[in-house]
Design an enzyme around this catalytic site. Structure first.
Site, PDB file in Angstrom:
ATOM      1  N   VAL A 169       1.918  12.884  49.471  1.00 19.15           N
ATOM      2  CA  VAL A 169       0.589  13.367  49.085  1.00 19.15           C
ATOM      3  C   VAL A 169      -0.008  14.210  50.210  1.00 19.15           C
ATOM      4  O   VAL A 169      -0.646  15.238  49.960  1.00 19.15           O
ATOM      5  CB  VAL A 169      -0.335  12.199  48.704  1.00 19.15           C
ATOM      6  CG1 VAL A 169      -1.739  12.701  48.383  1.00 19.15           C
ATOM      7  CG2 VAL A 169       0.233  11.443  47.509  1.00 19.15           C
ATOM      8  N   ASP A 170       0.187  13.794  51.453  1.00 22.10           N
ATOM      9  CA  ASP A 170      -0.271  14.598  52.584  1.00 22.10           C
ATOM     10  C   ASP A 170       0.371  15.981  52.571  1.00 22.10           C
ATOM     11  O   ASP A 170      -0.303  16.996  52.774  1.00 22.10           O
ATOM     12  CB  ASP A 170       0.067  13.903  53.908  1.00 22.10           C
ATOM     13  CG  ASP A 170      -1.019  12.943  54.368  1.00 22.10           C
ATOM     14  OD1 ASP A 170      -2.188  13.135  53.984  1.00 22.10           O
ATOM     15  OD2 ASP A 170      -0.707  12.012  55.112  1.00 22.10           O
ATOM     16  N   VAL A 171       1.674  16.029  52.369  1.00 18.84           N
ATOM     17  CA  VAL A 171       2.385  17.311  52.373  1.00 18.84           C
ATOM     18  C   VAL A 171       1.891  18.197  51.228  1.00 18.84           C
ATOM     19  O   VAL A 171       1.615  19.390  51.416  1.00 18.84           O
ATOM     20  CB  VAL A 171       3.902  17.089  52.277  1.00 18.84           C
ATOM     21  CG1 VAL A 171       4.635  18.425  52.099  1.00 18.84           C
ATOM     22  CG2 VAL A 171       4.419  16.376  53.520  1.00 18.84           C
TER      23      VAL A 171
END
Length: 368
Positions: A169-171
């Site tokens: 999700v961060d990426v």
């Protein structure tokens, strides 16, 4: 070395950990000058996220998303530090920050402050749960995978919700931030006007549920974890072979017919239970058993070669080392040497014919 697509663009990077730094590294790879602002006494949190460490003793987590950047240590809690930060913003084209909502405003470094000193600034804010009712919630990838539904569709079965093996999700949020920044820069090139860009982890997670969310919104189906199976396609999962697992990703009837020919069982393609994808999904268990009986007769690498030659999407489950080696064999040049870096890094996957990405500098050491 040719100029990058974003050559001359200056980015003041107040972000840390992963989503923001991934976005700013991509901007740096594309030619922008990225100035990373770090806190005294340790800098970006990921500088301490080791092991593993590289040959120079630096955390490989930090190295993964911080090449092509300069680093400056600024105490944003001091008047002098805030003045220094505002000077950097005044000379920048883009600001990226991922503090909790309201933090930059309290420091006098928010969007309104920035555009007073730099009209036309593109100001990107990345949060965990937006700037409204979720503003006070801490945004960590694992937490968002949980509350954002991703873990509910990942894992061996509904009783064992499982996170993805990287902070996906961060990426993805970093990539959405990159897209928003690029769109705002294109708008500024036409009009001279800057703007604020906002994205958050939860919205990115929900958008990234794609067919799973669409199935609920369009048909009322609440999806659940199915292990390595696909809710809408068969055979599309992991099978045993003579030595190690292999994935079959058969997306249409032509591919299924080719699969049955390679396996020596062409009659399966005309079996009423398997003649089209809807039937195959309905008879998934019988199909799985029949295919497994055939696949265990040869090795995964044998099937990989035979099936791909026949146009059937298939491949063994590689570890990271094997995956990088596959990229090398396919001529994709998946890793690159970075000047001054202790180890190779994964290459930027964007290929531009006129303004290729560049790798100008290693992830910066924390300035003394």
């Amino acid at each position: 070395m040719s100029a990058g697509a974003l050559d001359g663009l200056v980015v003041a990077d107040f972000s840390r950990v992963l989503a923001g730094p991934y976005a700013t590294m991509m901007l740096g790879d594309l030619g922008a000058r990225v100035i990373k602002i770090e806190r005294p006494g340790g800098g970006d949190d990921t500088r301490a996220w080791g092991p593993p460490l590289d040959a120079d003793g630096q955390a490989t987590y930090f190295n993964a998303v911080n090449r092509n950047k300069e680093s400056v240590v600024i105490d944003l809690g001091s008047d002098a530090g805030r003045a220094q930060a505002l000077d950097l913003i005044a000379a920048a084209d883009v600001v990226v920050e991922n503090f909790r909502t309201g933090t930059m405003e309290k420091l006098g470094l928010g969007y309104d402050d920035a555009r007073r000193v730099r009209p036309g600034i593109v100001y990107c804010s990345i949060t965990g749960f937006g700037s409204g009712a979720g503003a006070a919630l801490a945004g960590y990838d694992l937490l968002v995978q949980a509350v954002g539904g991703l873990m509910s569709v990942t894992g061996p079965d509904p009783s064992q919700p499982t996170k993805v093996g990287v902070a996906l999700v961060d990426v993805l949020t970093g990539l959405h931030a990159l897209a928003g920044i690029q769109a705002a820069l294109a708008h500024r090139a036409r009009t001279g006007e800057g703007q604020r860009v906002e994205t958050d982890l939860l919205s990115t997670a929900l958008s990234s549920l794609v067919n799973q969310a669409s199935g609920f919104l369009g048909a009322g189906v609440v999806p659940a974890a199915m292990g390595n199976r696909h809710p809408s396609i068969a055979p599309y999962e992991v099978f045993s072979t003579a030595d190690r697992p292999i994935v079959l990703a058969v997306g249409n009837d032509k591919q299924f017919a080719a699969l049955t020919r390679v396996l020596g069982a062409p009659e399966l393609a005309t079996d009423a239970r398997f003649t089209d994808n809807t039937a195959r999904v309905a008879h998934r268990e019988e199909l799985f058993a029949l295919l497994t009986e055939l696949l265990v007769r040869r090795s995964a690498d044998d099937w990989f070669a035979l099936l791909n030659d026949a146009g059937v999407p298939a491949g063994p489950i590689n570890d990271v080392a094997e995956a990088l080696a596959l990229g090398e064999r396919l001529g994709l040049q998946p890793t690159v040497e970075i000047p001054g870096a202790a180890a190779r890094q994964v290459a930027n996957p964007i290929v531009l014919s006129a303004t290729p990405v560049t790798y100008r500098s290693a992830p910066p050491r924390l300035p003394e």
